[in-house]
Design a protein around this motif. Structure first.
Motif, PDB file in Angstrom:
ATOM      1  N   GLU A 395       0.828  -1.203   0.000  1.00 60.39           N
ATOM      2  CA  GLU A 395       0.000   0.000   0.000  1.00 60.39           C
ATOM      3  C   GLU A 395       0.861   1.252   0.000  1.00 60.39           C
ATOM      4  O   GLU A 395       0.613   2.191  -0.760  1.00 60.39           O
ATOM      5  N   LEU A 419     -10.248   5.301  -6.428  1.00 65.48           N
ATOM      6  CA  LEU A 419     -10.745   5.428  -5.056  1.00 65.48           C
ATOM      7  C   LEU A 419     -11.396   6.788  -4.870  1.00 65.48           C
ATOM      8  O   LEU A 419     -11.016   7.767  -5.523  1.00 65.48           O
ATOM      9  N   ASN A 420     -12.359   6.860  -3.931  1.00 64.21           N
ATOM     10  CA  ASN A 420     -12.902   8.180  -3.644  1.00 64.21           C
ATOM     11  C   ASN A 420     -11.882   8.958  -2.810  1.00 64.21           C
ATOM     12  O   ASN A 420     -11.030   8.391  -2.135  1.00 64.21           O
ATOM     13  N   HIS A 423     -11.462   8.223   1.040  1.00 61.86           N
ATOM     14  CA  HIS A 423     -10.751   6.973   1.339  1.00 61.86           C
ATOM     15  C   HIS A 423      -9.273   7.115   1.045  1.00 61.86           C
ATOM     16  O   HIS A 423      -8.414   6.659   1.823  1.00 61.86           O
ATOM     17  N   ARG A 426      -7.600   8.924   3.838  1.00 61.17           N
ATOM     18  CA  ARG A 426      -7.410   8.088   5.025  1.00 61.17           C
ATOM     19  C   ARG A 426      -6.189   7.173   4.858  1.00 61.17           C
ATOM     20  O   ARG A 426      -5.435   6.958   5.797  1.00 61.17           O
ATOM     21  N   LEU A 427      -6.020   6.630   3.652  1.00 58.91           N
ATOM     22  CA  LEU A 427      -4.857   5.767   3.394  1.00 58.91           C
ATOM     23  C   LEU A 427      -3.562   6.556   3.518  1.00 58.91           C
ATOM     24  O   LEU A 427      -2.582   6.092   4.116  1.00 58.91           O
TER      25      LEU A 427
END
Length: 442
Positions: A395, A419-420, A423, A426-427
């Protein structure tokens, strides 16, 4: 059985037909026409072009076709090979060249007709799979040599499947019910390798407290695969040459000669012809090994085989159905074709295994960075924990790369990752990665 005079395949290249006419000697007036890539001339029953001249050696010389040229090589004959009156070890032949072997003289004509390289209609041979022209030519070669006891030299880059080719030859041969033993010439020190190959008698050296048979005895009736033959020390090369020529061995410290019955297959990722020029490999051993020679093509030159290889890999796993679903994604095939696969089929096998372990599709170039060196596979760690470690590394690597590819713009990177934005944020926060401002086109 086919003779020990058959040669490998030069992928995709036309094979020039050539003719030899005997202009002096017992067979004067006779003509010989050949389209093989390698033709051995001598008095042996197994010679492609057999002469009755007693001054000609059993395997006197060979004519090799390839790269648009025709080459003649002396095979350590008793009386030498002469081209236009000059004794040669190797020389190029042109129309009208006069070849003298003992009392026999031949006139060479390159001919006019071309014929295509033989190809197999199989999509696999033993453990090897492929439908590309390169692999079809390999399969045709393997089918030929498997039907004989010919010595085989397999060349090619690391990871191209030289070991699979050796095993496939063995298990398709009449020796299949006997063992195939592997010796890695680059992994064993020269002092130990001699004993590994030929065995030793009790007291032959310090620590030899009992007699031991080497692989040449242990593989009786079967095959010996000498992997990384290019790493064999110069001290051991003449001993191996004697075994190949005389088919007998003498244990280290022993006096008795022991006859052997084995088939020899050797492999290397080195250019042995260049090693001969540099004085690191004996020319006579090189010629003895390349009785039949094939070069395994790198994966980048046969990418059409990639999906077939992946399916073959999955067939060997317990996660076949899960793997087929995982790799059914349309972007997976595209990623396979775009990657250069410098590690060849071995890299592909490792890549598939890692994706299965992570239960997630990962682009090859990303996973190439998340490898066993940075995330070693420790079998003392539970699978779930180890998988989480790999995913964590993956990741972070992925996020850093996709941000960099989009100029550190978070919005653009999130869109590219599918991805939105929330999200994606957050990652980034979880991994402590920052990106510059967001675009206004959302």
């Amino acid at each position: 059985m086919r003779s020990e005079t058959e040669m490998g395949v030069d992928f995709g290249a036309p094979v020039r037909r050539f003719q030899l006419r005997v202009i002096a000697g017992a067979e004067e007036g006779k003509r010989f026409s050949h389209t093989r890539e390698r033709t051995v001339i001598g008095t042996a029953e197994t010679a492609d072009l057999r002469l009755s001249d007693p001054t000609v050696s059993r395997e006197h010389c060979e004519i090799v076709l390839g790269d648009g040229k025709v080459l003649i090589r002396d095979l350590q004959s008793r009386n030498g090979t002469f081209v236009n009156g000059v004794q040669v070890i190797a020389a190029h032949l042109t129309k009208g060249t006069i070849i003298k072997l003992g009392r026999t003289e031949l006139s060479f004509d390159s001919g006019r007709a071309d014929t295509a390289v033989a190809r197999s209609d199989l999509d696999r041979f033993g453990s090897l799979v492929g439908t590309s022209p390169q692999m079809q030519a390999v399969f045709a070669f393997l089918e030929q040599v498997a039907a004989s006891d010919v010595t085989v030299l397999i060349q090619g880059e690391t990871g191209t499947g030289k070991d699979l080719a050796a095993n496939s030859i063995h298990y398709a041969s009449e020796r299949r019910d006997n063992p195939i033993l592997v010796v890695d010439c680059g992994a064993i020190s020269p002092n130990l390798l001699e004993s590994e190959l030929f065995g030793h008698e009790r007291g032959a050296f310090t620590g030899a407290d009992k007699a031991r048979a080497g692989v040449f005895e242990s593989a009786s009736g079967g095959t010996i695969f000498l992997d990384e033959i290019g790493e064999l020390s110069l001290e051991l090369q003449p001993k191996l040459l004697r075994v190949l020529e005389q088919r007998e061995i003498r244990r280290v410290g022993g006096a008795n000669v022991i006859p052997i019955d084995v088939r020899i297959i050797a492999a290397t990722n080195r250019d042995l012809a260049e090693e001969v020029k540099l004085g690191r490999f004996r020319q006579d051993l090189y010629y003895r090994l390349m009785v039949a020679q094939v070069t395994m093509p790198p994966l980048r030159e046969r990418k059409q085989d990639l999906p077939l290889i992946v399916r073959a890999i999955l067939e060997q796993t317990e996660s076949r159905e899960r793997g087929e679903a995982l790799f059914a994604r349309p972007d997976f095939t595209a990623a396979l074709y775009s990657h250069k696969w410098p590690g060849n089929a071995r890299e592909l096998r490792n890549y598939v295994a890692r994706c299965l372990a992570m239960q997630q599709y990962v682009a090859p170039e990303i996973l190439a960075e998340v490898n066993e060196e940075t995330n070693p596979v420790d079998v003392d760690i539970p699978l779930k924990e180890l998988r989480e470690r790999w995913l964590e590394k993956f990741e972070r690597t992925y996020l850093e790369k996709i941000l960099r590819a989009n100029g550190d713009n978070v919005t653009m990177a999130a869109r590219a990752a599918g991805l939105n934005r929330a999200h994606f944020h957050r990652l980034l926060a979880r991994h402590g990665i920052g990106g510059r401002g967001e675009s206004n086109d959302h």
